[in-house]
Design an enzyme around this catalytic site. Structure first.
Site, PDB file in Angstrom:
ATOM      1  N   SER A  32     -28.607  44.066 -14.890  1.00  0.00           N
ATOM      2  CA  SER A  32     -28.455  45.436 -15.389  1.00  0.00           C
ATOM      3  C   SER A  32     -27.654  45.415 -16.678  1.00  0.00           C
ATOM      4  O   SER A  32     -26.884  44.477 -16.925  1.00  0.00           O
ATOM      5  CB  SER A  32     -27.696  46.274 -14.360  1.00  0.00           C
ATOM      6  N   TYR A  44     -20.546  47.711  -7.913  1.00  0.00           N
ATOM      7  CA  TYR A  44     -21.922  47.389  -8.322  1.00  0.00           C
ATOM      8  C   TYR A  44     -21.958  46.611  -9.633  1.00  0.00           C
ATOM      9  O   TYR A  44     -22.648  45.590  -9.742  1.00  0.00           O
ATOM     10  CB  TYR A  44     -22.709  48.693  -8.464  1.00  0.00           C
TER      11      TYR A  44
HETATM   12  P1  NAD Z   1     -34.954  51.225  -5.860  1.00  0.00           P
HETATM   13  O1  NAD Z   1     -34.140  52.078  -4.970  1.00  0.00           O
HETATM   14  O2  NAD Z   1     -36.353  51.585  -6.069  1.00  0.00           O
HETATM   15  O3  NAD Z   1     -34.943  49.722  -5.368  1.00  0.00           O
HETATM   16  C1  NAD Z   1     -33.860  49.135  -4.712  1.00  0.00           C
HETATM   17  C2  NAD Z   1     -34.399  48.548  -3.417  1.00  0.00           C
HETATM   18  O4  NAD Z   1     -33.384  47.754  -2.811  1.00  0.00           O
HETATM   19  C3  NAD Z   1     -34.781  49.580  -2.378  1.00  0.00           C
HETATM   20  O5  NAD Z   1     -36.115  49.994  -2.525  1.00  0.00           O
HETATM   21  C4  NAD Z   1     -34.545  48.836  -1.072  1.00  0.00           C
HETATM   22  O6  NAD Z   1     -35.776  48.392  -0.542  1.00  0.00           O
HETATM   23  C5  NAD Z   1     -33.753  47.617  -1.469  1.00  0.00           C
HETATM   24  N1  NAD Z   1     -32.562  47.428  -0.644  1.00  0.00           N
HETATM   25  C6  NAD Z   1     -31.326  47.971  -0.821  1.00  0.00           C
HETATM   26  N2  NAD Z   1     -30.514  47.551   0.169  1.00  0.00           N
HETATM   27  C7  NAD Z   1     -31.251  46.724   0.962  1.00  0.00           C
HETATM   28  C8  NAD Z   1     -30.964  45.975   2.137  1.00  0.00           C
HETATM   29  N3  NAD Z   1     -29.736  45.974   2.689  1.00  0.00           N
HETATM   30  N4  NAD Z   1     -31.966  45.249   2.682  1.00  0.00           N
HETATM   31  C9  NAD Z   1     -33.204  45.241   2.148  1.00  0.00           C
HETATM   32  N5  NAD Z   1     -33.525  45.932   1.017  1.00  0.00           N
HETATM   33  C10 NAD Z   1     -32.546  46.647   0.455  1.00  0.00           C
HETATM   34  O7  NAD Z   1     -34.159  51.144  -7.228  1.00  0.00           O
HETATM   35  P2  NAD Z   1     -34.340  50.264  -8.537  1.00  0.00           P
HETATM   36  O8  NAD Z   1     -33.550  50.967  -9.547  1.00  0.00           O
HETATM   37  O9  NAD Z   1     -35.759  49.932  -8.796  1.00  0.00           O
HETATM   38  O10 NAD Z   1     -33.563  48.943  -8.185  1.00  0.00           O
HETATM   39  C11 NAD Z   1     -34.131  47.663  -8.378  1.00  0.00           C
HETATM   40  C12 NAD Z   1     -33.168  46.798  -9.132  1.00  0.00           C
HETATM   41  O11 NAD Z   1     -32.952  47.338 -10.428  1.00  0.00           O
HETATM   42  C13 NAD Z   1     -31.781  46.668  -8.514  1.00  0.00           C
HETATM   43  O12 NAD Z   1     -31.372  45.320  -8.582  1.00  0.00           O
HETATM   44  C14 NAD Z   1     -30.915  47.507  -9.420  1.00  0.00           C
HETATM   45  O13 NAD Z   1     -29.584  47.053  -9.421  1.00  0.00           O
HETATM   46  C15 NAD Z   1     -31.584  47.274 -10.735  1.00  0.00           C
HETATM   47  N6  NAD Z   1     -31.269  48.222 -11.795  1.00  0.00           N
HETATM   48  C16 NAD Z   1     -31.618  49.528 -11.696  1.00  0.00           C
HETATM   49  C17 NAD Z   1     -31.324  50.406 -12.733  1.00  0.00           C
HETATM   50  C18 NAD Z   1     -31.709  51.850 -12.684  1.00  0.00           C
HETATM   51  O14 NAD Z   1     -31.244  52.619 -13.536  1.00  0.00           O
HETATM   52  N7  NAD Z   1     -32.524  52.286 -11.761  1.00  0.00           N
HETATM   53  C19 NAD Z   1     -30.659  49.929 -13.864  1.00  0.00           C
HETATM   54  C20 NAD Z   1     -30.313  48.598 -13.941  1.00  0.00           C
HETATM   55  C21 NAD Z   1     -30.626  47.756 -12.900  1.00  0.00           C
END
Ligand code: NAD
Ligand code: MG
Length: 330
Positions: free
Chosen positions: A222, A235
């Protein structure tokens, strides 16, 4: 946005023999790679801008219940055989970046297993259906990554269902905003560390013995790794750890022919943000403070996950690829 040039043979393989009788220009257009009237597309007006409607969902949230519903490339992503015959496991593959990667990988010719939490079954079902519509094997492996025993079983089940493994996308994460370190319980801190740091360790450790030369590991980091928000104390430091392990493991695994890279998104419109990841105030203006003035959509990162997995990126390892609308510093 497909800049990748394909050969006639790849194009034909990708779209089936019924089109084999067409001339080369017809075939290329049919495969969605090049169109004579395709011009540049303005990224600013492409997707919704803030303000967004107030909304919140119980963690972990569902993409299908967000307003607007995120774009994971369901209608737009076109493959060209870049991952033909590959076998991928994607954690958090039900929604967000993981779902965009799952759709793209399947349309690029890979069989895909996704992990998610049981509460996300509704989102996961849609992803499995899309993988199967692409003519690939889609395997649903729900379960909680905070348990080491489950992480080991997940990799073993993916290997047996797919007949091997050569792409591991460690993408799942927990993000819960807390204004003060004084509000952050040991249980919260532990859950974030278990999900974001321990689970990738357990998954990668279980996967490495199965990974042959040419395999890849991709972590989702991120912009928080470089520019942490005040309310994401736990986080943000896990994302710094992700960036760091990508670089360490890349050095460790390069002699085995295994590449390790990361993706560093900026603000992306996903369930993580509406299920405790952002304050309501931040959510309403989400992405508005980036130079592009809007959040990214998961679909806009799909081609990055494809590129990092594809064999033609063979010299890229230990890299972090940013996509953040002009902010962030990967
Ligand atoms: P999202 O909610 O769609 O995906 C996160 C997923 O993590 C969930 O769908 C869930 O299935 C899984 N998860 C969480 N806890 C879990 C557990 N204990 N066991 C199994 N699965 C679990 O959100 P996203 O934003 O697509 O996140 C995906 C990645 O992107 C993450 O690593 C997040 O840190 C990163 N990210 C997101 C953003 C943003 O703004 N959305 C920015 C930077 C990084
Ligand atoms: Mg989800």
């Amino acid at each position: 946005m497909q800049q990748h040039m394909i050969t006639r043979r790849q194009a034909l393989a990708g779209i089936g023999s019924t089109l084999a009788a067409l001339s080369l220009p017809d075939v290329v257009v049919a495969a969605g790679q090049v169109s004579s009237n395709a011009g540049p597309e303005d990224p600013l007006g492409k997707y919704p801008k803030p303000p967004f409607r107030e909304q919140s969902q119980p963690w972990p949230g569902l993409a299908s219940k967000m307003d607007p519903v995120p774009d994971h490339g369901e209608k737009s992503y076109k493959g060209s055989g870049r991952l033909a015959g590959r076998k991928a496991l994607i954690t958090g593959g039900d929604s967000g970046m993981g779902r965009a990667a799952a759709i793209a990988y399947a349309r690029e010719g890979a069989d895909v297993a996704i992990n998610y939490l049981p509460a996300e079954e509704e989102d996961a079902k849609q992803v499995i259906a899309l993988i199967r519509e692409a003519g690939r094997k889609g395997v649903a492996l729900p379960g909680d990554l905070r348990e080491e025993s489950f992480c080991k079983k997940l990799v073993a089940d993916a290997v047996s269902a797919l007949g091997g493994l050569d792409i591991l996308v460690s993408n799942a994460a927990r993000q819960q905003t807390k204004a003060s370190i004084l509000d952050l319980s040991t249980e919260d801190f532990d859950a974030t560390m278990k999900t974001n740091i321990y689970a990738p360790f357990w998954l990668i450790k279980a996967a490495v013995p199965h990974l042959k030369p040419g395999s890849v590991i991709i972590g989702t980091s991120s912009e928080q790794a470089y520019d942490p928000s005040a309310d994401l104390y736990d986080y943000a430091q896990t994302k710094a750890a992700t960036t760091n392990f990508v670089k360490s493991l890349a050095k460790q695994l390069a002699p085995k022919g295994i590449r390790v890279n990361g993706v560093a998104p900026g603000p992306i419109w996903t369930p993580l943000q509406v299920s405790g990841g952002a304050t309501m105030e931040k959510l309403k203006q989400f992405g508005g403070n980036t130079p592009m003035g809007r959040p990214g959509q998961p679909a806009e990162l799909a081609s990055i996950y494809v590129q990092l997995a594809a064999a033609d990126a063979s010299y890229a390892t230990g890299q972090i690829y940013g996509s953040s609308g002009g902010a962030g510093q990967p």
